[in-house]
Design an enzyme around this catalytic site. Sequence first.
Site, PDB file in Angstrom:
ATOM      1  N   ASP A   1     -45.622  30.538  31.763  1.00 15.10           N
ATOM      2  CA  ASP A   1     -44.978  31.150  32.922  1.00 15.10           C
ATOM      3  C   ASP A   1     -45.565  30.561  34.202  1.00 15.10           C
ATOM      4  OD1 ASP A   1     -43.456  32.672  31.280  1.00 15.10           O
ATOM      5  OD2 ASP A   1     -44.485  34.563  31.651  1.00 15.10           O
TER       6      ASP A   1
ATOM      7  N   GLU B   1     -37.950  37.165  23.496  1.00 11.00           N
ATOM      8  CA  GLU B   1     -38.089  37.173  22.040  1.00 11.00           C
ATOM      9  C   GLU B   1     -37.980  38.594  21.483  1.00 11.00           C
ATOM     10  OE1 GLU B   1     -41.180  33.380  21.867  1.00 11.00           O
ATOM     11  OE2 GLU B   1     -41.949  35.408  22.106  1.00 11.00           O
TER      12      GLU B   1
ATOM     13  N   THR C   1     -39.457  29.328  17.294  1.00 11.03           N
ATOM     14  CA  THR C   1     -40.360  28.449  18.046  1.00 11.03           C
ATOM     15  C   THR C   1     -41.383  27.770  17.131  1.00 11.03           C
ATOM     16  OG1 THR C   1     -41.888  30.263  18.487  1.00 11.03           O
ATOM     17  CG2 THR C   1     -40.130  29.925  20.081  1.00 11.03           C
TER      18      THR C   1
ATOM     19  N   GLU D   1     -37.173  25.509  18.801  1.00 11.70           N
ATOM     20  CA  GLU D   1     -37.800  25.156  20.073  1.00 11.70           C
ATOM     21  C   GLU D   1     -39.229  24.734  19.797  1.00 11.70           C
ATOM     22  OE1 GLU D   1     -37.808  28.401  22.791  1.00 11.70           O
ATOM     23  OE2 GLU D   1     -35.620  28.601  22.858  1.00 11.70           O
TER      24      GLU D   1
ATOM     25  N   LEU E   1     -45.115  24.859  22.826  1.00 10.67           N
ATOM     26  CA  LEU E   1     -45.953  24.366  23.919  1.00 10.67           C
ATOM     27  C   LEU E   1     -45.381  23.064  24.467  1.00 10.67           C
ATOM     28  CD1 LEU E   1     -49.470  24.945  22.287  1.00 10.67           C
ATOM     29  CD2 LEU E   1     -48.263  26.467  23.873  1.00 10.67           C
TER      30      LEU E   1
END
Length: 543
Positions: free
Chosen positions: A170, A254, A413, A451, A454
């Site tokens: 973020d 999520e 992810t 996805e 990191l």
Amino acid sequence: MKWEKKTVGTSEERCAMTGVHQRHSLLLLQQIVEVLLLQIVEAKNSSHVTQLSREKTLFSDETIGETLHGISVDWEASSRVPVFVMLPLDTVSVGGNLNKPRAMNTSLAALKSAGVEGVMVDAWWGLVEKDGPLKYNWEGYYELVQMVQKHGLKLQVVMSFHQCGGNVGDSCSIPLPPWVLEEISQNPDLVYTDRSGQRNPEYISWGCDSLPVLRGRTPIQVYSDYMRSFRERFSDYLGGVIVEVQVGMGPCGELRYPSYPESNGTWRFPGIGEFQCYDKYMRSSLEASAEAIGKTEWGISGPHDSGHYNQFPEDTGFFRRDGTWKTEYGQFFLEWYSAKLIEHGDRILAAAESIFRGTGAKLSGKVAGIHWHYRTRSHAAELTAGYYNTRNHDGYLPIARMLGKRGVVLNFTCMEMRDGEQPEHANCSPEGLVRQVKTATMTSRTDLAGENALERYDEGAYGQVMATSRSDSGNGLSAFTYLRMNKRTFEGENWRHLMTFVKNMSEGGRNLRLSEYDTGRTNLYVGLMDGDQNVKAKEAAGN
């Protein structure tokens, strides 16, 4: 082709001219057929129905050249994985405008030259409905959609009902809408609460999903009205430019509890996290569930021996090897806790399914890749996040079935991670976790997308994604979204690796070697990267 009788020149010249035009016509016709074949193949094998939006310009040499450049029709392209790129979190400003449109325009042109399918953007609840209930401002997003369309790209839009800020990656702060925060200040139990009473404002507690706690509307009604407003504003683009709507279902978008918040140093990797079930609405639900089975004492509180955010499983009574998680009480609590998660997902996705039905846009939902302590028996970090996944209990199959029932793609992810890269003491296994999720989606016949967790630019990360994307390693990926576009994306080697990765994914991940794949700097690499345009691309997302 019919020619006018007034054509000048000798009969030999006219014949020669006619021959030239006939050959040109045949070549043009051949190119058109190739384009149509390519579109048919892509439409057949894509996870969504390809929109033949370029029909009006099909006969232009420019369009044909753009479509056919570097592409050959492959009847075995069923393993093709389209690649999207996430846009910056602050793509739309607090004022509701598109941030740095010139830089965005250059970035999108560069991504198009790389063969990227499209981009993903967060449509922040805290920005769009900022001015009050049912007062929506979509203008910044509308400008972005038009720009994406101009470049011939596709768009994934995330209905982001969570706060931005306080978690991994973020880079800016976008809280929930001010009027929602006012309600929370008057009723703090609207947000998740841990055992010590610490509140988390990232997402509204789904303990009050069906209660009119937001100025006469339930959270599900608020989310539904938001999605309905989006559908109405972008009806002309859904299914064409906007090919996917990802429905945010919890923190970071999520479907999970905010069990490992990084803000203020509350949690740090690889802590087990904490259960988030202590607001009055969740406690009321727990109490009712305990009473229903005649175990009133089980509904008084969550587990007393589950430890703190940064402990390890063996430091606790609940998560240790033969801990409370294996007892009748532990199983009751974990079943209730995970059921609340699945119920919430089903509620919000049922609303989304009815709202977007018939638009042509695919729906997706994101599940977190919590890979630390995966090699322990209790899988503590997954349990506190709401995934009842232990050595003896599959926590992902019920989630995959819930998503599949609604025709929703499961977006997962940590696709880029390898076990050998993780610290030994954290008991990680991202590869094992991905395999389990692939098996769950395959068993439930649910589409799977991926996805990276990191920001990575190295060959190893891209190679791992390609390896896990293939259908011969379980359920193949329907799409992959790369996290995240910024100035580093366009730097020399990083950019070359991304372009090669995109090309390999378009070929089904069959070529797992990146290092020497395009060292000749072919047209695949050049694109917009020559001369001063290279500078523009580097400026693009870095802002």
